[in-house]
Design a protein around this motif. Sequence first.
Motif, short mmCIF file in Angstrom:
data_model
loop_
_atom_site.label_atom_id
_atom_site.label_comp_id
_atom_site.label_asym_id
_atom_site.label_seq_id
_atom_site.Cartn_x
_atom_site.Cartn_y
_atom_site.Cartn_z
N ASN A 19 49.34 75.54 56.46
CA ASN A 19 48.17 75.09 55.73
C ASN A 19 47.75 73.71 56.24
OD1 ASN A 19 46.51 73.93 53.75
ND2 ASN A 19 47.23 75.42 52.26
N THR A 20 46.62 73.66 56.91
CA THR A 20 46.11 72.42 57.47
C THR A 20 46.16 71.28 56.47
OG1 THR A 20 44.63 73.48 59.01
CG2 THR A 20 44.01 71.29 58.29
N ALA A 21 45.64 71.55 55.30
CA ALA A 21 45.53 70.49 54.31
C ALA A 21 46.88 69.89 53.96
CB ALA A 21 44.85 71.03 53.06
N ASP A 22 47.94 70.71 54.00
CA ASP A 22 49.26 70.22 53.62
C ASP A 22 49.99 69.53 54.76
OD1 ASP A 22 48.89 71.16 51.10
OD2 ASP A 22 49.97 73.04 51.45
N THR A 23 49.68 69.91 55.99
CA THR A 23 50.45 69.37 57.11
C THR A 23 49.87 68.06 57.63
OG1 THR A 23 49.17 70.80 58.58
CG2 THR A 23 51.32 71.59 57.92
N LEU A 24 48.72 67.67 57.12
CA LEU A 24 48.07 66.46 57.58
C LEU A 24 48.52 65.26 56.73
CD1 LEU A 24 45.79 66.28 59.75
CD2 LEU A 24 44.26 65.91 57.84
N GLU A 25 48.80 64.15 57.39
CA GLU A 25 49.14 62.93 56.67
C GLU A 25 47.86 62.14 56.40
OE1 GLU A 25 52.23 61.80 55.75
OE2 GLU A 25 52.96 63.78 56.38
N ASN A 49 47.62 63.97 62.39
CA ASN A 49 47.91 65.39 62.62
C ASN A 49 49.26 65.51 63.33
OD1 ASN A 49 47.98 68.06 63.28
ND2 ASN A 49 46.17 68.00 64.61
N ARG A 50 50.28 65.86 62.57
CA ARG A 50 51.63 65.96 63.16
C ARG A 50 51.95 67.37 63.64
NH1 ARG A 50 54.90 62.03 58.99
NH2 ARG A 50 53.76 60.14 59.55
N THR A 51 50.94 68.23 63.70
CA THR A 51 51.16 69.60 64.18
C THR A 51 50.79 69.67 65.66
OG1 THR A 51 48.93 70.44 63.80
CG2 THR A 51 50.42 70.41 61.91
N ASP A 52 50.99 70.83 66.26
CA ASP A 52 50.63 70.98 67.68
C ASP A 52 49.31 71.71 67.87
OD1 ASP A 52 51.52 73.42 66.90
OD2 ASP A 52 53.25 73.48 68.24
N THR A 53 48.50 71.76 66.81
CA THR A 53 47.15 72.33 66.95
C THR A 53 46.13 71.35 66.38
OG1 THR A 53 47.62 73.55 64.92
CG2 THR A 53 47.63 74.82 66.95
N PRO A 54 44.93 71.31 66.97
CA PRO A 54 43.92 70.39 66.45
C PRO A 54 43.50 70.77 65.03
CG PRO A 54 43.11 71.62 68.38
CD PRO A 54 44.48 72.11 68.10
N ALA A 91 42.99 65.63 67.05
CA ALA A 91 43.74 66.38 68.07
C ALA A 91 45.22 66.45 67.69
CB ALA A 91 43.57 65.71 69.43
N ALA A 92 45.92 67.42 68.27
CA ALA A 92 47.35 67.59 68.00
C ALA A 92 48.10 66.29 68.25
CB ALA A 92 47.90 68.71 68.87
N GLY A 93 48.89 65.88 67.28
CA GLY A 93 49.71 64.68 67.45
C GLY A 93 48.95 63.37 67.39
N LYS A 94 47.67 63.42 67.03
CA LYS A 94 46.86 62.20 67.04
C LYS A 94 46.55 61.69 65.64
CE LYS A 94 46.20 61.80 71.50
NZ LYS A 94 47.07 60.88 72.21
N ARG A 95 46.13 60.45 65.61
CA ARG A 95 45.75 59.79 64.37
C ARG A 95 44.31 59.33 64.50
NH1 ARG A 95 48.29 56.94 60.23
NH2 ARG A 95 47.33 54.94 59.71
N VAL A 96 43.50 59.65 63.51
CA VAL A 96 42.09 59.24 63.52
C VAL A 96 41.85 58.42 62.25
CG1 VAL A 96 39.71 60.04 63.29
CG2 VAL A 96 41.27 61.21 64.88
N CYS A 97 41.27 57.25 62.43
CA CYS A 97 41.01 56.40 61.26
C CYS A 97 39.52 56.21 61.06
CB CYS A 97 41.69 55.05 61.41
SG CYS A 97 43.47 55.14 61.15
N ASP A 123 37.94 65.46 47.80
CA ASP A 123 38.50 66.64 48.46
C ASP A 123 38.11 66.61 49.92
OD1 ASP A 123 39.97 68.27 46.63
OD2 ASP A 123 38.09 68.64 45.57
N LEU A 124 39.09 66.70 50.80
CA LEU A 124 38.82 66.80 52.24
C LEU A 124 38.75 68.28 52.58
CD1 LEU A 124 41.47 64.18 53.45
CD2 LEU A 124 39.09 63.78 52.77
#
Length: 141
Positions: A19-25, A49-54, A91-97, A123-124
């Motif tokens: 679940n995207t929403a849950d895996t995102l910090e 995004n700590r997953t390996d998919t965007p 992107a996978a493994g990236k941080r966007v602020c 809500d995101l």
Amino acid sequence: MKHKWILSLFLALWAGVANTADTLEVDNAWIREAPPAAPMLAGYLCLENRTDTPVTLVGVESPLFEFVMMHRTETVNGMARMLHQDKVVIAAGKRVCFEPGGLHLMMPAPEKRLLAGDRVELDLLFEDGTKRHITVPVKAP
Ligand SMILES: [Cu+2]
């Protein structure tokens, strides 16, 4: 018909696991306190995004605001302008602020002025249909 059923089952299982929403910090979320007459408010947050998919953010909603827009401030020939963003890809493994001077959330100020210390529900919304609920503090600039 049978294939359709199997596909639905697969999607249901997949949604439960990834679940995207849950895996995102989500961190550093805040809304900037604005002067009484300000028509718009700006909000900021970081997504990791700590997953390996965007992961693609396609919108933001709040019961407090008529709408929430995603903007990017760009400076061209010394003039700052805001560009509307339909989606923001992390992107996978990236941080966007979303931060002052760059990406930001923009929303019409509610009738009752928001003050530092207030909290706002957001809500995101992600491209895969998942949502992430966050509570965001209002802070003085
Ligand atoms: Cu803006």
